[in-house]
Design a protein around this motif. Structure first.
Motif, PDB file in Angstrom:
ATOM      1  N   GLN A  13     -94.798 -10.185 -84.113  1.00  0.00           N
ATOM      2  CA  GLN A  13     -93.726  -8.949 -85.213  1.00  0.00           C
ATOM      3  C   GLN A  13     -93.081  -8.576 -84.299  1.00  0.00           C
ATOM      4  N   GLY A  14     -93.762  -7.616 -83.988  1.00  0.00           N
ATOM      5  CA  GLY A  14     -92.778  -5.690 -83.415  1.00  0.00           C
ATOM      6  C   GLY A  14     -91.296  -6.629 -82.246  1.00  0.00           C
ATOM      7  N   ILE A  15     -91.549  -7.401 -81.611  1.00  0.00           N
ATOM      8  CA  ILE A  15     -90.598  -8.120 -81.273  1.00  0.00           C
ATOM      9  C   ILE A  15     -89.669  -8.574 -81.895  1.00  0.00           C
ATOM     10  N   THR A  16     -90.067  -9.218 -82.607  1.00  0.00           N
ATOM     11  CA  THR A  16     -89.193 -10.580 -83.354  1.00  0.00           C
ATOM     12  C   THR A  16     -88.567  -9.730 -85.107  1.00  0.00           C
ATOM     13  N   GLU A  17     -89.171  -8.404 -85.313  1.00  0.00           N
ATOM     14  CA  GLU A  17     -88.208  -7.712 -86.293  1.00  0.00           C
ATOM     15  C   GLU A  17     -87.570  -6.658 -86.049  1.00  0.00           C
ATOM     16  N   PHE A  18     -87.203  -6.429 -84.820  1.00  0.00           N
ATOM     17  CA  PHE A  18     -86.677  -5.383 -84.272  1.00  0.00           C
ATOM     18  C   PHE A  18     -84.899  -6.136 -84.249  1.00  0.00           C
ATOM     19  N   LEU A  19     -85.616  -7.772 -82.777  1.00  0.00           N
ATOM     20  CA  LEU A  19     -84.585  -8.496 -82.012  1.00  0.00           C
ATOM     21  C   LEU A  19     -84.298  -9.655 -84.097  1.00  0.00           C
ATOM     22  N   ALA A 160     -82.856 -12.812 -95.949  1.00  0.00           N
ATOM     23  CA  ALA A 160     -84.065 -12.694 -95.176  1.00  0.00           C
ATOM     24  C   ALA A 160     -84.989 -12.999 -96.216  1.00  0.00           C
ATOM     25  N   LEU A 161     -85.601 -12.198 -96.550  1.00  0.00           N
ATOM     26  CA  LEU A 161     -87.158 -12.787 -97.412  1.00  0.00           C
ATOM     27  C   LEU A 161     -87.387 -15.138 -97.381  1.00  0.00           C
ATOM     28  N   ILE A 162     -85.649 -15.333 -97.323  1.00  0.00           N
ATOM     29  CA  ILE A 162     -86.145 -16.694 -97.078  1.00  0.00           C
ATOM     30  C   ILE A 162     -86.244 -17.134 -95.204  1.00  0.00           C
ATOM     31  N   PRO A 163     -87.938 -17.761 -95.059  1.00  0.00           N
ATOM     32  CA  PRO A 163     -88.384 -16.969 -93.174  1.00  0.00           C
ATOM     33  C   PRO A 163     -87.190 -18.369 -92.755  1.00  0.00           C
ATOM     34  N   GLY A 164     -86.735 -17.421 -91.279  1.00  0.00           N
ATOM     35  CA  GLY A 164     -86.145 -18.299 -90.023  1.00  0.00           C
ATOM     36  C   GLY A 164     -84.037 -17.643 -90.514  1.00  0.00           C
ATOM     37  N   THR A 165     -84.120 -16.390 -91.403  1.00  0.00           N
ATOM     38  CA  THR A 165     -83.237 -15.818 -91.555  1.00  0.00           C
ATOM     39  C   THR A 165     -82.861 -14.994 -90.217  1.00  0.00           C
ATOM     40  N   SER A 166     -83.803 -14.086 -90.827  1.00  0.00           N
ATOM     41  CA  SER A 166     -84.000 -12.399 -89.986  1.00  0.00           C
ATOM     42  C   SER A 166     -83.840 -11.687 -90.843  1.00  0.00           C
ATOM     43  N   ARG A 167     -84.101 -11.255 -90.879  1.00  0.00           N
ATOM     44  CA  ARG A 167     -83.127  -9.642 -92.002  1.00  0.00           C
ATOM     45  C   ARG A 167     -82.454  -8.674 -91.267  1.00  0.00           C
ATOM     46  N   SER A 168     -82.834  -9.022 -89.363  1.00  0.00           N
ATOM     47  CA  SER A 168     -82.052  -7.662 -89.005  1.00  0.00           C
ATOM     48  C   SER A 168     -81.321  -8.320 -88.334  1.00  0.00           C
ATOM     49  N   GLY A 169     -81.601  -9.701 -88.458  1.00  0.00           N
ATOM     50  CA  GLY A 169     -80.069 -10.553 -88.076  1.00  0.00           C
ATOM     51  C   GLY A 169     -78.719 -10.756 -89.433  1.00  0.00           C
ATOM     52  N   SER A 170     -79.244 -11.136 -90.821  1.00  0.00           N
ATOM     53  CA  SER A 170     -78.536 -11.485 -91.027  1.00  0.00           C
ATOM     54  C   SER A 170     -77.693  -9.722 -91.834  1.00  0.00           C
ATOM     55  N   THR A 171     -78.327  -8.706 -92.178  1.00  0.00           N
ATOM     56  CA  THR A 171     -77.923  -7.873 -91.845  1.00  0.00           C
ATOM     57  C   THR A 171     -76.948  -6.765 -90.479  1.00  0.00           C
ATOM     58  N   MET A 172     -77.437  -7.634 -89.556  1.00  0.00           N
ATOM     59  CA  MET A 172     -76.843  -6.950 -88.438  1.00  0.00           C
ATOM     60  C   MET A 172     -75.078  -8.073 -88.292  1.00  0.00           C
TER      61      MET A 172
END
Length: 264
Positions: A13-19, A160-172
């Motif tokens: 989680q700590g790694i993938t939340e921000f990447l 990003a509420l749908i898994p696999g999308t990535s919150r940081s990925g979609s917003t970036m």
């Protein structure tokens, strides 16, 4: 939960939340590639709270400014620039909160915890991230945020509420498409996450109060370990994005997605 499971979940989680590679997607995959039982949505939210605390600490100056803006918004103090950014961050949060409440109250969240959905979203949104990073201009900083940009990035965050999308990925992805510099897109993304994740944590606190004592301990320990991993990852990413592109993350997402479709 064993300490080993807590440690692995926290590191992932700590790694993938921000990447920009989807933390929720990776958390769902843990039971499939280990002998651990599914940690469940309560632990998932606990580790997001650990990530939230890391964001607040790392971006403490921005958070302090937004706090001043919040006070100014209700007539306490006078800081027009921070007040404007406060309202924009709040506006960008509404789409994710609205969709999150709809999915939670409707009981739809558990239906998203499947490997095929994670794999597909890793690929599709990975390609979109690559296109936005390749063709997006690098002109804007966080301070240049407009209401339109905040809402558009907020709509991307809701996905990003749908898994696999990535919150940081979609917003970036959205921020890069709108012309924000890479590091500034990440900064925008993380600050926008604060109210959304805090809201999810508030909802989870109600569930945590009804959970067993052991589950409460597991959630607290895992969230604390996540905080430590998240701080280290955030320091790496912000430095990395000042001199490199997002291509390595795009390649990782696509390769992982294809591998998951083949394996599962």
């Amino acid at each position: 939960m064993t300490f080993l499971q807590q440690l692995i979940i926290a590191i992932v989680q700590g790694i993938t939340e921000f990447l920009p590679i989807s933390s929720s997607g990776h958390l769902i995959l843990i039971p499939y590639i280990t002998d651990f039982p599914d940690q469940g949505p309560l632990i998932d939210v606990a580790v997001h709270i650990g990530s939230l605390l890391a964001i607040i600490l790392y971006f403490r100056r921005d958070v302090t400014g937004l706090t001043r803006g919040g006070f100014a918004a209700v007539g306490i103090g006078n800081d027009p620039a921070q007040r404007r950014l406060f309202w924009y961050i709040l506006a960008g949060t509404i789409p994710a909160v609205a969709l999150g409440l709809f999915l939670k109250l409707g009981g739809y969240l558990e239906g998203f915890r499947t490997t095929d959905l994670v794999a597909t979203n890793l690929i599709v949104f990975g390609v979109l991230l690559g296109l936005a990073d390749r063709f997006g201009r690098q002109l804007k900083s966080y301070e240049d945020m407009s209401l339109r940009d905040a809402v558009l990035v907020g709509l991307a965050q809701a996905l990003a509420l749908i898994p696999g999308t990535s919150r940081s990925g979609s917003t970036m992805t959205a921020a890069r498409a709108l012309g924000y510099k890479r590091a500034e897109a990440a900064r925008f993304s993380f600050l926008l996450a604060i109210p959304a994740v805090a809201g999810a944590g508030l909802l989870a606190a109600l569930d945590l109060a009804d959970a067993s004592v052991q589950m409460q301990i597991d959630a607290t320990v895992t969230g604390g370990l996540t905080f430590l991993a998240a701080i280290a990852t955030m320091m790496f990413l912000m430095n990395f994005l000042r001199s490199a592109s997002l291509l390595v993350f795009v390649i990782y997402r696509v390769v992982l997605g294809i591998a998951l479709l083949w394996l599962f």
